[in-house]
Design a protein around this motif. Structure first.
Motif, short mmCIF file in Angstrom:
data_model
loop_
_atom_site.label_atom_id
_atom_site.label_comp_id
_atom_site.label_asym_id
_atom_site.label_seq_id
_atom_site.Cartn_x
_atom_site.Cartn_y
_atom_site.Cartn_z
N ASN A 112 0.82 -1.22 0.00
CA ASN A 112 0.00 0.00 0.00
C ASN A 112 0.85 1.26 0.00
O ASN A 112 0.32 2.38 -0.04
CB ASN A 112 -0.97 -0.01 1.17
CG ASN A 112 -0.28 -0.06 2.52
OD1 ASN A 112 0.95 0.07 2.62
ND2 ASN A 112 -1.06 -0.24 3.57
N LYS A 113 2.18 1.09 0.05
CA LYS A 113 3.06 2.26 -0.08
C LYS A 113 3.10 2.77 -1.52
O LYS A 113 3.39 3.92 -1.77
CB LYS A 113 4.48 1.89 0.38
CG LYS A 113 4.62 1.53 1.84
CD LYS A 113 6.08 1.25 2.18
CE LYS A 113 6.26 0.92 3.66
NZ LYS A 113 5.67 -0.38 4.01
N ASP A 114 2.81 1.86 -2.45
CA ASP A 114 2.86 2.22 -3.86
C ASP A 114 1.46 2.65 -4.32
O ASP A 114 0.62 1.83 -4.65
CB ASP A 114 3.35 1.03 -4.69
CG ASP A 114 3.49 1.40 -6.17
OD1 ASP A 114 3.34 2.58 -6.51
OD2 ASP A 114 3.73 0.48 -6.98
N ASN A 115 1.22 3.95 -4.32
CA ASN A 115 -0.09 4.47 -4.71
C ASN A 115 -0.03 5.30 -5.99
O ASN A 115 -0.87 6.16 -6.25
CB ASN A 115 -0.68 5.32 -3.58
CG ASN A 115 0.25 6.46 -3.16
OD1 ASN A 115 1.28 6.70 -3.80
ND2 ASN A 115 -0.11 7.16 -2.10
N ARG A 116 0.98 5.02 -6.82
CA ARG A 116 1.16 5.81 -8.05
C ARG A 116 -0.03 5.68 -9.00
O ARG A 116 -0.41 6.63 -9.66
CB ARG A 116 2.44 5.35 -8.77
CG ARG A 116 3.73 5.76 -8.09
CD ARG A 116 4.92 5.13 -8.78
NE ARG A 116 4.92 3.67 -8.62
CZ ARG A 116 5.78 2.85 -9.24
NH1 ARG A 116 6.67 3.36 -10.06
NH2 ARG A 116 5.71 1.56 -9.03
N TYR A 117 -0.60 4.47 -9.08
CA TYR A 117 -1.72 4.24 -9.99
C TYR A 117 -2.98 3.81 -9.23
O TYR A 117 -3.82 3.12 -9.78
CB TYR A 117 -1.35 3.16 -11.01
CG TYR A 117 -0.05 3.43 -11.74
CD1 TYR A 117 0.02 4.42 -12.71
CD2 TYR A 117 1.10 2.70 -11.46
CE1 TYR A 117 1.20 4.67 -13.40
CE2 TYR A 117 2.28 2.94 -12.14
CZ TYR A 117 2.33 3.92 -13.10
OH TYR A 117 3.50 4.17 -13.77
N GLY A 118 -3.11 4.23 -7.97
CA GLY A 118 -4.23 3.80 -7.16
C GLY A 118 -3.87 2.57 -6.34
O GLY A 118 -2.83 1.93 -6.57
N LEU A 119 -4.75 2.23 -5.40
CA LEU A 119 -4.45 1.12 -4.49
C LEU A 119 -5.19 -0.17 -4.82
O LEU A 119 -4.91 -1.19 -4.22
CB LEU A 119 -4.81 1.53 -3.04
CG LEU A 119 -3.90 2.58 -2.39
CD1 LEU A 119 -4.44 2.95 -1.02
CD2 LEU A 119 -2.47 2.06 -2.28
N ASP A 120 -6.11 -0.11 -5.76
CA ASP A 120 -6.92 -1.30 -6.02
C ASP A 120 -6.42 -2.14 -7.18
O ASP A 120 -7.02 -3.16 -7.53
CB ASP A 120 -8.38 -0.91 -6.28
CG ASP A 120 -8.51 0.02 -7.50
OD1 ASP A 120 -7.48 0.56 -7.94
OD2 ASP A 120 -9.65 0.19 -7.98
N SER A 121 -5.29 -1.73 -7.81
CA SER A 121 -4.80 -2.47 -8.98
C SER A 121 -3.28 -2.47 -9.01
O SER A 121 -2.63 -1.52 -8.56
CB SER A 121 -5.32 -1.85 -10.28
OG SER A 121 -6.73 -1.89 -10.34
N VAL A 122 -2.73 -3.55 -9.56
CA VAL A 122 -1.33 -3.58 -9.96
C VAL A 122 -1.29 -3.12 -11.40
O VAL A 122 -1.97 -3.67 -12.27
CB VAL A 122 -0.74 -5.00 -9.84
CG1 VAL A 122 0.61 -5.09 -10.52
CG2 VAL A 122 -0.61 -5.39 -8.37
N VAL A 123 -0.49 -2.08 -11.68
CA VAL A 123 -0.48 -1.46 -13.01
C VAL A 123 0.95 -1.43 -13.53
O VAL A 123 1.87 -1.02 -12.82
CB VAL A 123 -1.06 -0.03 -12.96
CG1 VAL A 123 -1.14 0.56 -14.37
CG2 VAL A 123 -2.43 -0.02 -12.30
N THR A 124 1.13 -1.84 -14.77
CA THR A 124 2.44 -1.76 -15.40
C THR A 124 2.67 -0.35 -15.94
O THR A 124 1.76 0.46 -16.00
CB THR A 124 2.56 -2.78 -16.56
OG1 THR A 124 1.65 -2.40 -17.59
CG2 THR A 124 2.22 -4.18 -16.08
#
Length: 279
Positions: A112-124
């Motif tokens: 949840n530290k990685d919120n660059r593209y939102g928290l509900d998805s893993v995004v490339t």
């Protein structure tokens, strides 16, 4: 002279009258039966081996069902590492989606530290996305998902794995005890080329390890390292192309020289401004 002749005569007479020399059977101790002791040992070893095989067969018969359960719960761990922009998340999603296509139930986790593209998805970086669980630690995944739902999960993907301090313990339990297939993707080194988080700790547990490379932004050669373009010195700094760039070995060294020179210049400028303000 007479004595010598007399001695020769006596020797000749003795040789003529004496028979062949015979050694009595009792003159030497009888040979020990060399083969008797080893044969007895071989027979005893054979009996012991037979008993051991019988005991092993009986034990396997008693715990056969238990062994089958353990075999069916055999998990796997696959690790994907590399610098930033090497395609680690893309490789993770491909693997997880392939497992889902084979009929397995999958779950995806990211920090949840990685919120660059939102928290509900893993995004490339190219926009491909997949729904996920955003967690602060992996140990909470079991409880958040629920016992019944967790038992149905076959494959667990973990993105940005360097941010999870409990990565090693989670992978051990999930693969060794729960029979899950774990796919871990993360940075193996930080911008200083030091070990980052616990990703490398999982390598001894892994069934496979994949080291990806990016393309150096300065020369186009294979990039193994991540260069931080800012003056920030803390290890965990979330950012994209505005903060980091993949570089080859030569440009990593050259880039650090430039970054360090820039830092020195900025420090001098700040010191000058402060000194003038105090006058």
């Amino acid at each position: 002279m007479r004595s010598i002749c007399a001695m020769r005569s006596l020797l000749a007479a003795a040789a003529a009258t004496a028979g062949p020399t015979v050694l009595r059977a009792g003159a030497f101790p009888p040979r020990p039966p060399l083969l008797s002791l080893p044969l007895r040992r071989v027979r005893a070893a054979g009996n012991m081996l037979g008993a051991a095989r019988s005991a092993s067969a009986a034990a396997q018969s008693r715990i056969g069902g238990e062994a089958e359960v353990r075999a069916s719960l055999s998990g796997e761990i696959h690790v994907i590492v590399g610098p930033m922009f090497a395609g680690k998340t893309t490789a993770l999603l491909r693997r997880v989606q392939a497992e889902a296509g084979n009929g397995r139930t999958v779950a995806l986790i990211k920090s949840n530290k990685d919120n660059r593209y939102g928290l509900d998805s893993v995004v490339t970086h190219d926009g491909t996305k997949m729904a996920c669980w955003a967690l602060s630690d992996l140990s909470s995944f079991h409880d958040k998902l629920g016992v019944e739902a967790y038992d149905k999960v076959d494959v667990i993907g973990i993105d940005e794995a360097q941010f999870f301090d409990d990565l090693y313990d989670f992978c051990c339990k999930a693969a060794d005890c729960d029979g899950k297939i774990i796919v871990v993707a993360g940075l193996d080194g930080d911008y200083k080329r030091k070990k980052f988080g616990s990703v490398l700790d999982v390598v001894p547990l892994a069934d496979s390890v994949t080291k990806l490379t990016a393309r150096c932004e300065l020369c186009g050669c294979r990039a193994f390292f991540t260069l931080r373009k800012t003056q920030e010195t803390k290890t965990k700094l979330i950012g994209g192309a505005d903060v980091y760039m993949p570089v080859c070995r030569q440009h990593y060294m050259d880039g650090h020289i430039v970054v360090e020179a820039t830092r020195i210049v900025l420090d001098i400028d700040r010191s000058t401004v402060t000194a003038q303000a105090l006058k």
